[in-house]
Enzyme design. Structure first.
Site, PDB file in Angstrom:
ATOM      1  N   SER A   7     -96.615 -18.644  -5.884  1.00  0.00           N
ATOM      2  CA  SER A   7     -97.481 -17.840  -6.646  1.00  0.00           C
ATOM      3  C   SER A   7     -98.570 -18.966  -6.961  1.00  0.00           C
ATOM      4  O   SER A   7     -98.461 -20.333  -7.314  1.00  0.00           O
ATOM      5  CB  SER A   7     -96.712 -17.793  -8.118  1.00  0.00           C
ATOM      6  N   HIS A  31     -98.514 -14.431  -4.108  1.00  0.00           N
ATOM      7  CA  HIS A  31     -98.057 -13.767  -5.255  1.00  0.00           C
ATOM      8  C   HIS A  31     -99.348 -14.320  -6.369  1.00  0.00           C
ATOM      9  O   HIS A  31     -99.640 -15.376  -6.432  1.00  0.00           O
ATOM     10  CB  HIS A  31     -96.813 -14.299  -5.871  1.00  0.00           C
ATOM     11  N   ASP A  33    -100.829 -13.794 -10.046  1.00  0.00           N
ATOM     12  CA  ASP A  33    -100.672 -13.392 -11.322  1.00  0.00           C
ATOM     13  C   ASP A  33    -101.698 -12.940 -12.196  1.00  0.00           C
ATOM     14  O   ASP A  33    -102.469 -13.951 -12.474  1.00  0.00           O
ATOM     15  CB  ASP A  33     -99.709 -14.619 -12.025  1.00  0.00           C
ATOM     16  N   MET A  35    -102.987 -11.532 -15.559  1.00  0.00           N
ATOM     17  CA  MET A  35    -102.299 -11.656 -17.065  1.00  0.00           C
ATOM     18  C   MET A  35    -103.835 -11.329 -17.974  1.00  0.00           C
ATOM     19  O   MET A  35    -104.977 -11.766 -17.744  1.00  0.00           O
ATOM     20  CB  MET A  35    -102.141 -12.954 -17.470  1.00  0.00           C
ATOM     21  N   HIS A  64     -99.358  -9.159  -9.345  1.00  0.00           N
ATOM     22  CA  HIS A  64     -98.129  -8.845 -10.035  1.00  0.00           C
ATOM     23  C   HIS A  64     -99.455  -8.681 -11.614  1.00  0.00           C
ATOM     24  O   HIS A  64     -99.860  -9.648 -12.245  1.00  0.00           O
ATOM     25  CB  HIS A  64     -97.438 -10.191 -10.369  1.00  0.00           C
ATOM     26  N   MET A  66     -99.640  -8.298 -15.175  1.00  0.00           N
ATOM     27  CA  MET A  66     -98.985  -8.391 -16.333  1.00  0.00           C
ATOM     28  C   MET A  66    -100.273  -7.794 -17.499  1.00  0.00           C
ATOM     29  O   MET A  66    -100.834  -8.630 -17.983  1.00  0.00           O
ATOM     30  CB  MET A  66     -98.798  -9.907 -16.658  1.00  0.00           C
ATOM     31  N   MET A 134     -87.838 -10.372 -13.618  1.00  0.00           N
ATOM     32  CA  MET A 134     -88.555 -11.711 -14.280  1.00  0.00           C
ATOM     33  C   MET A 134     -87.334 -12.166 -14.619  1.00  0.00           C
ATOM     34  O   MET A 134     -86.354 -11.875 -15.185  1.00  0.00           O
ATOM     35  CB  MET A 134     -89.206 -11.228 -15.391  1.00  0.00           C
ATOM     36  N   ASP A 172     -88.935 -13.594  -9.989  1.00  0.00           N
ATOM     37  CA  ASP A 172     -90.258 -14.378 -10.447  1.00  0.00           C
ATOM     38  C   ASP A 172     -89.848 -15.030 -11.623  1.00  0.00           C
ATOM     39  O   ASP A 172     -89.386 -14.652 -12.809  1.00  0.00           O
ATOM     40  CB  ASP A 172     -91.105 -13.258 -10.374  1.00  0.00           C
TER      41      ASP A 172
HETATM   42  C1  DX5 Z   1     -94.794 -16.007 -14.969  1.00  0.00           C
HETATM   43  C2  DX5 Z   1     -95.740 -15.374 -13.659  1.00  0.00           C
HETATM   44  C3  DX5 Z   1     -94.807 -16.160 -12.621  1.00  0.00           C
HETATM   45  C4  DX5 Z   1     -95.371 -17.833 -12.319  1.00  0.00           C
HETATM   46  C5  DX5 Z   1     -93.922 -18.335 -11.935  1.00  0.00           C
HETATM   47  O1  DX5 Z   1     -95.461 -14.897 -15.732  1.00  0.00           O
HETATM   48  O2  DX5 Z   1     -95.261 -14.047 -13.364  1.00  0.00           O
HETATM   49  O3  DX5 Z   1     -95.373 -15.550 -11.172  1.00  0.00           O
HETATM   50  O4  DX5 Z   1     -96.309 -17.927 -11.390  1.00  0.00           O
HETATM   51  O5  DX5 Z   1     -94.110 -19.565 -11.980  1.00  0.00           O
HETATM   52  P1  DX5 Z   1     -92.923 -20.642 -11.797  1.00  0.00           P
HETATM   53  O6  DX5 Z   1     -92.450 -20.420 -10.560  1.00  0.00           O
HETATM   54  O7  DX5 Z   1     -93.303 -21.980 -11.942  1.00  0.00           O
HETATM   55  O8  DX5 Z   1     -91.775 -20.266 -12.861  1.00  0.00           O
HETATM   56 ZN    ZN Z   2     -95.426 -13.099 -11.381  1.00  0.00          ZN
END
Ligand code: DX5
Ligand code: ZN
Length: 221
Positions: A7, A31, A33, A35, A64, A66, A134, A172
């Site tokens: 990620s 990956h 992320d 947000m 991903h 969010m 998750m 994840d």
């Molecule tokens: C959290 C993200 C993850 C995050 C995981 O909201 O969706 O993908 O990057 O990070 P680690 O591996 O540090 O928990």
């Molecule tokens: Zn993620």
């Protein structure tokens, strides 16, 4: 099968290309992320950054989302070069979002938060490519792995086997060389790790160590 998906949330955003290159040999997927500051209390990156990453690498970009309204941005992510998008089941309009992702020709993922049951996703498991379970509350990297994810993965794996679905199960949050074992044994095949990889002085060897632990656990399944 073991698929590693570092990620980039925990990478150095001011040196993203270089950080991506460092993990290239162990990154089956990257990956990404996304947000929106609404579905989760954090803001990260959007289509312009995905498109910059796309110009830098031909890696599979696992986005991903969010986001409360991912449907407003699926076209933009696909145009930016996303290979797959994953939307959260909690935001609703799931049938519509799956159809939109299929229409765009990208991989179709559905994510489920820690407090949401896999049962919420069951009606769509035959329609999607990827179920993202998750193992932290989404929003931030570096949180502790929540064991509650393990029975959810087992349940999804059981259904996928029973119904002979071509479904990948991704996990994840809080994944490292210790926590990857139980989730791999439970049936996950795709492993996201952010801080355990990019927070390590040698991200490539950190990713390799997690992969080896996942392979060992999968062999024991
Ligand atoms: C959290 C993200 C993850 C995050 C995981 O909201 O969706 O993908 O990057 O990070 P680690 O591996 O540090 O928990
Ligand atoms: Zn993620």
């Amino acid at each position: 099968m073991v698929r590693m998906a570092p990620s980039i949330l925990s990478a150095d955003f001011a040196a993203l290309g270089a950080d991506i290159d460092r993990v290239r040999d162990e990154a089956d997927w990257l990956h990404v992320d996304v947000m929106d500051g609404h579905f989760v209390p954090n803001l990260t990156i959007g289509p312009p950054v995905v498109s910059a990453i796309r110009r830098h690498t031909d890696a599979f970009l696992d986005c991903h989302l969010m986001m409360t309204d991912p449907g407003d941005y699926l076209d933009a992510f696909a145009a930016a070069g996303a290979n797959s998008c994953t939307v959260h089941v909690e935001v609703g309009r799931t049938a519509e979002l799956i159809a939109a992702m299929r229409g765009l020709g990208i991989g179709v993922g559905l994510a489920v938060n820690p407090e949401t049951s896999v049962a919420e996703c069951e009606p769509w498991l035959a329609e999607i490519d990827l179920l993202l379970v998750m193992s932290v509350h989404p929003g931030f990297g570096g949180q502790h792995f929540m064991e509650e994810a393990v029975p959810k993965i087992s349940r999804a794996y059981e259904i996928a086997r029973r119904d002979r679905l071509a479904l990948s199960i991704e996990v994840d949050g809080g994944i490292d060389a210790e926590t990857v074992g139980p989730v791999a044994r439970a049936g996950a095949d795709t492993f996201v790790a952010g801080s355990a990889i990019f927070g390590h002085p040698d991200p490539l060897s950190a990713a390799r160590t997690i992969r080896e632990a996942a392979l060992a656990a999968t062999a024991a399944r």
